[in-house]
Design an enzyme around this catalytic site. Sequence first.
Site, PDB file in Angstrom:
ATOM      1  N   HIS A   1      -6.274 -67.912 -24.064  1.00 23.90           N
ATOM      2  CA  HIS A   1      -6.825 -66.438 -23.626  1.00 23.90           C
ATOM      3  C   HIS A   1      -7.401 -66.363 -22.103  1.00 23.90           C
ATOM      4  O   HIS A   1      -7.810 -65.429 -21.799  1.00 23.90           O
ATOM      5  CB  HIS A   1      -7.843 -66.252 -24.625  1.00 23.90           C
ATOM      6  CG  HIS A   1      -7.527 -66.533 -25.959  1.00 23.90           C
ATOM      7  ND1 HIS A   1      -7.931 -67.851 -26.812  1.00 23.90           N
ATOM      8  CD2 HIS A   1      -6.719 -66.011 -26.888  1.00 23.90           C
ATOM      9  CE1 HIS A   1      -7.359 -67.683 -27.936  1.00 23.90           C
ATOM     10  NE2 HIS A   1      -6.725 -66.890 -28.083  1.00 23.90           N
TER      11      HIS A   1
ATOM     12  N   GLY B   1     -23.273 -53.044 -23.283  1.00 25.02           N
ATOM     13  CA  GLY B   1     -22.215 -52.115 -23.749  1.00 25.02           C
ATOM     14  C   GLY B   1     -22.990 -50.798 -24.156  1.00 25.02           C
ATOM     15  O   GLY B   1     -24.024 -50.538 -23.732  1.00 25.02           O
TER      16      GLY B   1
ATOM     17  N   GLU C   1     -22.897 -50.617 -32.871  1.00 21.48           N
ATOM     18  CA  GLU C   1     -21.753 -51.060 -31.940  1.00 21.48           C
ATOM     19  C   GLU C   1     -20.979 -52.012 -32.812  1.00 21.48           C
ATOM     20  O   GLU C   1     -21.014 -52.264 -34.207  1.00 21.48           O
ATOM     21  CB  GLU C   1     -22.455 -51.665 -30.730  1.00 21.48           C
ATOM     22  CG  GLU C   1     -23.501 -52.768 -30.685  1.00 21.48           C
ATOM     23  CD  GLU C   1     -23.028 -54.210 -31.055  1.00 21.48           C
ATOM     24  OE1 GLU C   1     -23.011 -54.652 -32.251  1.00 21.48           O
ATOM     25  OE2 GLU C   1     -22.739 -54.830 -30.120  1.00 21.48           O
ATOM     26  N   MET C   2     -20.281 -52.938 -32.050  1.00 27.16           N
ATOM     27  CA  MET C   2     -19.351 -53.799 -32.912  1.00 27.16           C
ATOM     28  C   MET C   2     -19.078 -55.333 -32.367  1.00 27.16           C
ATOM     29  O   MET C   2     -18.256 -55.866 -32.766  1.00 27.16           O
ATOM     30  CB  MET C   2     -17.838 -53.054 -32.506  1.00 27.16           C
ATOM     31  CG  MET C   2     -17.933 -51.693 -32.788  1.00 27.16           C
ATOM     32  SD  MET C   2     -16.239 -50.870 -33.067  1.00 27.16           S
ATOM     33  CE  MET C   2     -15.630 -51.276 -34.531  1.00 27.16           C
TER      34      MET C   2
ATOM     35  N   ASP D   1     -24.021 -41.743 -28.013  1.00 28.83           N
ATOM     36  CA  ASP D   1     -23.870 -40.879 -28.859  1.00 28.83           C
ATOM     37  C   ASP D   1     -24.562 -41.080 -30.325  1.00 28.83           C
ATOM     38  O   ASP D   1     -24.471 -41.999 -30.822  1.00 28.83           O
ATOM     39  CB  ASP D   1     -22.288 -40.754 -29.241  1.00 28.83           C
ATOM     40  CG  ASP D   1     -21.605 -42.345 -29.871  1.00 28.83           C
ATOM     41  OD1 ASP D   1     -21.736 -43.085 -28.951  1.00 28.83           O
ATOM     42  OD2 ASP D   1     -21.304 -42.287 -30.955  1.00 28.83           O
TER      43      ASP D   1
HETATM   44  N1  HPA Z   1     -19.800 -46.886 -33.606  1.00 29.85           N
HETATM   45  C1  HPA Z   1     -19.470 -48.273 -33.319  1.00 29.85           C
HETATM   46  N2  HPA Z   1     -19.525 -48.560 -31.784  1.00 29.85           N
HETATM   47  C2  HPA Z   1     -20.107 -47.577 -30.799  1.00 29.85           C
HETATM   48  C3  HPA Z   1     -20.623 -46.236 -31.310  1.00 29.85           C
HETATM   49  C4  HPA Z   1     -20.458 -45.843 -32.685  1.00 29.85           C
HETATM   50  O1  HPA Z   1     -20.435 -44.679 -33.171  1.00 29.85           O
HETATM   51  N3  HPA Z   1     -20.737 -45.698 -30.131  1.00 29.85           N
HETATM   52  C5  HPA Z   1     -20.702 -46.377 -29.085  1.00 29.85           C
HETATM   53  N4  HPA Z   1     -20.159 -47.633 -29.545  1.00 29.85           N
END
Ligand code: HPA
Length: 238
Positions: A5, A90, A182-183, A207
């Site tokens: 990678h 992020g 976030e993720m 958001d």
């Molecule tokens: N969900 C997951 N990850 C994100 C979101 C969200 O609403 N907004 C910015 N990253």
Amino acid sequence: MSTPHNHAKPGDYAEAVLLPGDPLRAKWIAENFFEAPRQVNSVRNCLGFTGTWKGKPVSVQATGMGQPSLGIYVHELINVYGTKTLIRVGTCGGLNARVKVRDLVLAQAATTDSGIVKDRFGPYNFAPVADFGLLRAAADKAEARGFRYHAGNMLSSDIFYHREPGLEGYGALLDHGVIGVEMEAAALYMLAARFGVKALTVCTMTDCLITHQEISADERQSSLKEMVELALDVAVGA
Ligand code: HPA
């Protein structure tokens, strides 16, 4: 030695690495903030760069979206390239009306629905946490610069589009003070713990899932700049 990678050679990355999800954000960080940036990875267009910030070596490596993708880059940065400090930069969604669009969210801890953490601790629910020194430095710098910021529990979800509409997909988390979603942070913190290195996640809230307020394009750019400068100062100890 390179990896499937990452075609960088050992020594190509600095000990401190910023981790945006988006490869073009990695390029933007290198081109706009680093002195003497050079590209060190382009496999899958998941770009990595090394340069200096305030005269100190620093790198940026995109992770892609989600914990499986981040896990690959972070595992290799630590174990192949000798990275000691990893700071994710992020964006996050807001899960608490107190957190306004543009605010910085410092992920003090990261709750997750991901199997990436679940399957390794037998009867225990491991609590992925930020490195306290990095967290304290980020909070101090945010305070000194007059930024609105919150340190708290972040949800690192594997699911962006929940089956349940609205907030239902977040279950009891809202009642338990989770402030953003976030993720990636939980996997980052777990890997940092496993390999004895330092990690932090800093997000701009873009958001709000409670108020449905969203960041404007102008606000996104200026808050991103402030967040990157703060993260770079924390990364190199400036
Ligand atoms: N969900 C997951 N990850 C994100 C979101 C969200 O609403 N907004 C910015 N990253």
